[in-house]
Design a protein around this motif. Structure first.
Motif, PDB file in Angstrom:
ATOM      1  N   UNK A  77       0.847  -0.989  -0.158  1.00  0.00           N
ATOM      2  CA  UNK A  77      -0.035   0.081  -0.292  1.00  0.00           C
ATOM      3  C   UNK A  77       0.885   1.352  -0.140  1.00  0.00           C
ATOM      4  N   UNK A  78       0.251   2.294  -0.522  1.00  0.00           N
ATOM      5  CA  UNK A  78       1.212   3.706  -0.584  1.00  0.00           C
ATOM      6  C   UNK A  78       0.564   4.612   0.718  1.00  0.00           C
ATOM      7  N   UNK A  79       1.482   5.448   1.337  1.00  0.00           N
ATOM      8  CA  UNK A  79       1.102   6.109   2.168  1.00  0.00           C
ATOM      9  C   UNK A  79       2.041   7.589   1.935  1.00  0.00           C
ATOM     10  N   UNK A  80       1.176   8.889   2.112  1.00  0.00           N
ATOM     11  CA  UNK A  80       1.973   9.987   2.218  1.00  0.00           C
ATOM     12  C   UNK A  80       2.534  10.254   3.814  1.00  0.00           C
ATOM     13  N   UNK A  81       3.852   9.945   3.864  1.00  0.00           N
ATOM     14  CA  UNK A  81       4.320  10.502   5.353  1.00  0.00           C
ATOM     15  C   UNK A  81       5.192  11.359   5.511  1.00  0.00           C
ATOM     16  N   UNK A  82       5.527  11.950   4.240  1.00  0.00           N
ATOM     17  CA  UNK A  82       6.766  13.307   4.363  1.00  0.00           C
ATOM     18  C   UNK A  82       5.812  14.320   3.755  1.00  0.00           C
ATOM     19  N   UNK A  83       6.401  15.325   3.363  1.00  0.00           N
ATOM     20  CA  UNK A  83       5.904  16.565   2.699  1.00  0.00           C
ATOM     21  C   UNK A  83       4.789  16.319   1.555  1.00  0.00           C
ATOM     22  N   UNK A  84       4.020  17.163   1.614  1.00  0.00           N
ATOM     23  CA  UNK A  84       3.162  16.636   0.322  1.00  0.00           C
ATOM     24  C   UNK A  84       3.762  16.952  -1.017  1.00  0.00           C
ATOM     25  N   UNK A  85       4.797  17.633  -1.269  1.00  0.00           N
ATOM     26  CA  UNK A  85       5.689  17.706  -2.619  1.00  0.00           C
ATOM     27  C   UNK A  85       6.404  16.600  -2.744  1.00  0.00           C
ATOM     28  N   UNK A  86       6.713  15.646  -1.817  1.00  0.00           N
ATOM     29  CA  UNK A  86       7.585  14.618  -1.958  1.00  0.00           C
ATOM     30  C   UNK A  86       6.669  13.285  -2.295  1.00  0.00           C
ATOM     31  N   UNK A  87       7.355  12.340  -2.960  1.00  0.00           N
ATOM     32  CA  UNK A  87       6.688  11.103  -3.222  1.00  0.00           C
ATOM     33  C   UNK A  87       6.153  10.397  -2.079  1.00  0.00           C
ATOM     34  N   UNK A  88       5.115   9.233  -2.411  1.00  0.00           N
ATOM     35  CA  UNK A  88       4.582   8.615  -1.216  1.00  0.00           C
ATOM     36  C   UNK A  88       5.467   7.546  -1.069  1.00  0.00           C
ATOM     37  N   UNK A  89       5.507   6.927   0.312  1.00  0.00           N
ATOM     38  CA  UNK A  89       6.068   5.726   0.576  1.00  0.00           C
ATOM     39  C   UNK A  89       5.173   4.401   0.261  1.00  0.00           C
ATOM     40  N   UNK A  90       5.999   3.412  -0.046  1.00  0.00           N
ATOM     41  CA  UNK A  90       5.451   2.340  -0.499  1.00  0.00           C
ATOM     42  C   UNK A  90       5.795   1.306   0.858  1.00  0.00           C
ATOM     43  N   UNK A  91       4.864   0.876   1.342  1.00  0.00           N
ATOM     44  CA  UNK A  91       4.904  -0.338   2.223  1.00  0.00           C
ATOM     45  C   UNK A  91       4.716  -1.728   1.829  1.00  0.00           C
ATOM     46  N   UNK A  92       5.316  -2.859   2.160  1.00  0.00           N
ATOM     47  CA  UNK A  92       5.015  -3.970   1.965  1.00  0.00           C
ATOM     48  C   UNK A  92       4.936  -4.927   2.913  1.00  0.00           C
ATOM     49  N   UNK A  93       3.906  -6.063   2.805  1.00  0.00           N
ATOM     50  CA  UNK A  93       3.827  -6.897   3.918  1.00  0.00           C
ATOM     51  C   UNK A  93       3.786  -8.380   3.110  1.00  0.00           C
ATOM     52  N   UNK A  94       4.974  -8.999   3.853  1.00  0.00           N
ATOM     53  CA  UNK A  94       5.168 -10.328   3.177  1.00  0.00           C
ATOM     54  C   UNK A  94       3.768 -11.142   3.392  1.00  0.00           C
ATOM     55  N   UNK A  95       3.330 -12.130   2.123  1.00  0.00           N
ATOM     56  CA  UNK A  95       2.468 -12.909   2.165  1.00  0.00           C
ATOM     57  C   UNK A  95       2.394 -14.154   3.269  1.00  0.00           C
ATOM     58  N   UNK A  96       3.770 -14.482   3.569  1.00  0.00           N
ATOM     59  CA  UNK A  96       4.044 -15.525   4.488  1.00  0.00           C
ATOM     60  C   UNK A  96       4.256 -15.162   5.810  1.00  0.00           C
ATOM     61  N   UNK A  97       5.252 -14.458   6.159  1.00  0.00           N
ATOM     62  CA  UNK A  97       5.460 -14.272   7.621  1.00  0.00           C
ATOM     63  C   UNK A  97       4.895 -12.979   8.111  1.00  0.00           C
ATOM     64  N   UNK A  98       4.377 -11.983   7.066  1.00  0.00           N
ATOM     65  CA  UNK A  98       3.819 -10.844   7.497  1.00  0.00           C
ATOM     66  C   UNK A  98       4.702  -9.767   8.129  1.00  0.00           C
ATOM     67  N   UNK A  99       5.981  -9.988   7.815  1.00  0.00           N
ATOM     68  CA  UNK A  99       7.030  -8.987   8.007  1.00  0.00           C
ATOM     69  C   UNK A  99       6.757  -7.736   7.211  1.00  0.00           C
ATOM     70  N   UNK A 100       7.082  -6.626   7.747  1.00  0.00           N
ATOM     71  CA  UNK A 100       6.781  -5.192   7.053  1.00  0.00           C
ATOM     72  C   UNK A 100       7.988  -4.426   6.918  1.00  0.00           C
ATOM     73  N   UNK A 101       7.998  -3.985   5.764  1.00  0.00           N
ATOM     74  CA  UNK A 101       9.211  -3.084   5.513  1.00  0.00           C
ATOM     75  C   UNK A 101       8.595  -1.950   4.363  1.00  0.00           C
ATOM     76  N   UNK A 102       9.353  -0.738   4.208  1.00  0.00           N
ATOM     77  CA  UNK A 102       8.986   0.022   3.278  1.00  0.00           C
ATOM     78  C   UNK A 102      10.182   0.359   2.294  1.00  0.00           C
ATOM     79  N   UNK A 103       9.765   1.107   1.278  1.00  0.00           N
ATOM     80  CA  UNK A 103      10.485   1.513  -0.013  1.00  0.00           C
ATOM     81  C   UNK A 103      10.334   2.938  -0.171  1.00  0.00           C
ATOM     82  N   UNK A 104      11.353   3.587  -0.120  1.00  0.00           N
ATOM     83  CA  UNK A 104      11.193   5.159  -0.357  1.00  0.00           C
ATOM     84  C   UNK A 104      11.832   5.421  -1.567  1.00  0.00           C
ATOM     85  N   UNK A 105      11.349   6.220  -2.562  1.00  0.00           N
ATOM     86  CA  UNK A 105      11.931   6.917  -3.679  1.00  0.00           C
ATOM     87  C   UNK A 105      12.996   7.874  -3.103  1.00  0.00           C
ATOM     88  N   UNK A 106      14.314   7.690  -3.695  1.00  0.00           N
ATOM     89  CA  UNK A 106      15.325   8.538  -3.251  1.00  0.00           C
ATOM     90  C   UNK A 106      15.900   9.403  -4.278  1.00  0.00           C
TER      91      UNK A 106
END
Length: 106
Positions: A77-106
């Protein structure tokens, strides 16, 4: 927050004046107007995301490598967590272990 009437830059407070850091323009402070301003002082930045039942919530799936269990599928899922003029952060949730991590556009 005040913006400079001369150049449009953000101004800083210095004593009883607002001073522009770009052009040096000064203007007096208005305490009544400043009381109406919203600040971020004292606000805590917390995020609570319930990841249980990701499949039932209809989250889309994608190919993504889980750093915890090496599974290659995840909900996202995508969520805006920084300033509005910056891109959204993509969050991932593993389908097996439900580990959660995020990917920021740098």
């Amino acid at each position: 927050m005040e913006f400079c009437d001369e150049c449009g830059s953000m101004m800083k407070t210095e004593g009883d004046h607002w001073v522009c850091g770009s052009c040096g323009h000064e203007q007096g402070r208005d305490s009544e107007k400043e009381e109406e301003m919203v600040t971020t002082e004292g606000q805590e930045h917390s995020e609570v995301v319930d990841i249980s039942g990701a499949e039932e919530k209809g989250l889309p799936r994608t190919t993504a490598h889980c750093p915890k269990c090496d599974n290659d599928r995840a909900y996202y899922y995508m969520q805006q967590i920084r300033a509005a003029d910056e891109s959204e952060t993509r969050f991932f949730i593993c389908t097996e272990c439900e580990h959660k991590w995020r990917e920021d556009d740098n």
